[in-house]
Design a protein around this motif. Structure first.
Motif, PDB file in Angstrom:
ATOM      1  N   ARG A   1       0.835  -1.197   0.000  1.00 12.20           N
ATOM      2  CA  ARG A   1       0.000   0.000   0.000  1.00 12.20           C
ATOM      3  C   ARG A   1       0.875   1.254   0.000  1.00 12.20           C
ATOM      4  O   ARG A   1       1.685   1.445   0.909  1.00 12.20           O
TER       5      ARG A   1
ATOM      6  N   THR B   1      -5.464   8.703   0.137  1.00 10.74           N
ATOM      7  CA  THR B   1      -6.366   7.587  -0.152  1.00 10.74           C
ATOM      8  C   THR B   1      -7.016   7.882  -1.494  1.00 10.74           C
ATOM      9  O   THR B   1      -7.206   9.032  -1.872  1.00 10.74           O
TER      10      THR B   1
ATOM     11  N   GLY C   1      -5.443   1.375  -1.906  1.00 10.86           N
ATOM     12  CA  GLY C   1      -5.496   2.839  -1.878  1.00 10.86           C
ATOM     13  C   GLY C   1      -5.549   3.458  -3.262  1.00 10.86           C
ATOM     14  O   GLY C   1      -5.749   4.666  -3.395  1.00 10.86           O
TER      15      GLY C   1
END
Ligand SMILES: NC(=O)c1ccc[n+]([C@@H]2O[C@H](COP(=O)([O-])OP(=O)(O)OC[C@H]3O[C@@H](n4cnc5c(N)ncnc54)[C@H](OP(=O)(O)O)[C@@H]3O)[C@@H](O)[C@H]2O)c1
Length: 233
Positions: free
Chosen positions: A3, A9, A35
């Motif tokens: 991630r 995000t 994400g």
């Protein structure tokens, strides 16, 4: 689970050079990152297409994606070392004008237009990376040879450094990096790997994404290896 942390995000990514070993690996990691809200892929076979030897295709692709901007991550993963009629030169005598021009077009001149046309699509806090090569380091050149490839990657590094200075004036929180992936298993390296330990493209792409993620705006314009170390010019 992989991630990226630094792009917020729901970041959106654009990979230019989606068909190569490293390009494919970047796309796959990003598609699997929870994400990442979407990966746009561009290459010579996509619609729109980006052919680094066709300047109008670069501008047209950027224009047709402009409505989807900003992208938080842009990576240029294409490059040319050899193809029919193009072989890395072992000596000055082996330099051929057409091959020299093709290598410069794909590794430096086309990327200059990519910087011109795609940097405006980068988020003000985003990151753009361009795949270069350690053999483009002038200070680290101990073996000689590979004139076109070395010189075109050195030119690419200068284009990135110069564009990063301009980028910092408008977007002081953005990052623009030149990255060396190491020796990676791909069609590009296959005839020249010798005994060198080539890493899988998936591993190299993951390491490069981690370098991008850990980079700071102060690193912008720099030339970094896959392990995060700065490479001398
Ligand atoms: N592999 C290594 O050991 C190594 C080491 C140092 C640096 N690098 C750098 O890493 C990058 C990726 O290399 P790779 O190993 O993934 O090579 P690769 O598998 O041979 O992929 C090369 C990519 O460049 C694209 N390309 C070539 N000519 C193009 C053109 N005229 N217009 C648009 N795209 C073009 C290819 O597209 P098509 O499929 O359309 O031909 C392909 O997507 C390159 O910049 C390379 O110099 C690689």
């Amino acid at each position: 689970m992989f991630r990226l942390q630094s792009l917020g995000t729901e970041y959106r990514a654009l990979i230019i050079g989606n068909s190569g070993a490293l390009g494919k690996a970047f796309c796959e990691h990003l598609r699997n990152d929870p994400g990442c809200a979407g990966v746009t892929e561009l290459g010579r076979s996509t619609t729109p297409a980006v052919d680094l030897e066709d300047p109008t295709s670069i501008a047209a692709a950027a224009q047709s994606l402009a409505h989807q901007a900003p992208y938080q991550l842009i990576v240029l993963t294409s490059g040319l070392l050899h193809r029919q009629g193009v072989q890395p030169e072992k000596s000055l005598a082996a330099i051929e004008p057409e091959a020299l021009q093709a290598v410069f077009q794909v590794n430096a001149l086309g990327p200059a237009l990519v910087l011109r046309d795609f940097l405006p699509l980068l988020d003000r806090k985003g990151a753009m990376a361009v795949l270069s090569a350690r053999v483009g380091s002038i200070g680290d050149n101990r073996l000689g040879g590979w004139y076109a490839y070395r010189a075109s990657k050195a030119a690419l590094n200068m284009l990135v450094k110069t564009a990063a200075i301009e980028l910092a004036r408008q977007s002081p929180h953005a990052r623009l990096l030149s990255l060396h992936p190491g020796t990676v298993q791909s069609a590009l390296s296959l005839p020249f790997r010798g005994a060198a330990a080539a890493r899988p493209a998936s591993q190299a792409a993951m390491e490069l994404l981690s370098v991008i993620d850990r980079s700071l705006p102060a690193d912008s314009g720099g030339f970094f290896s896959y392990n995060g170390e700065r490479i001398e010019w």
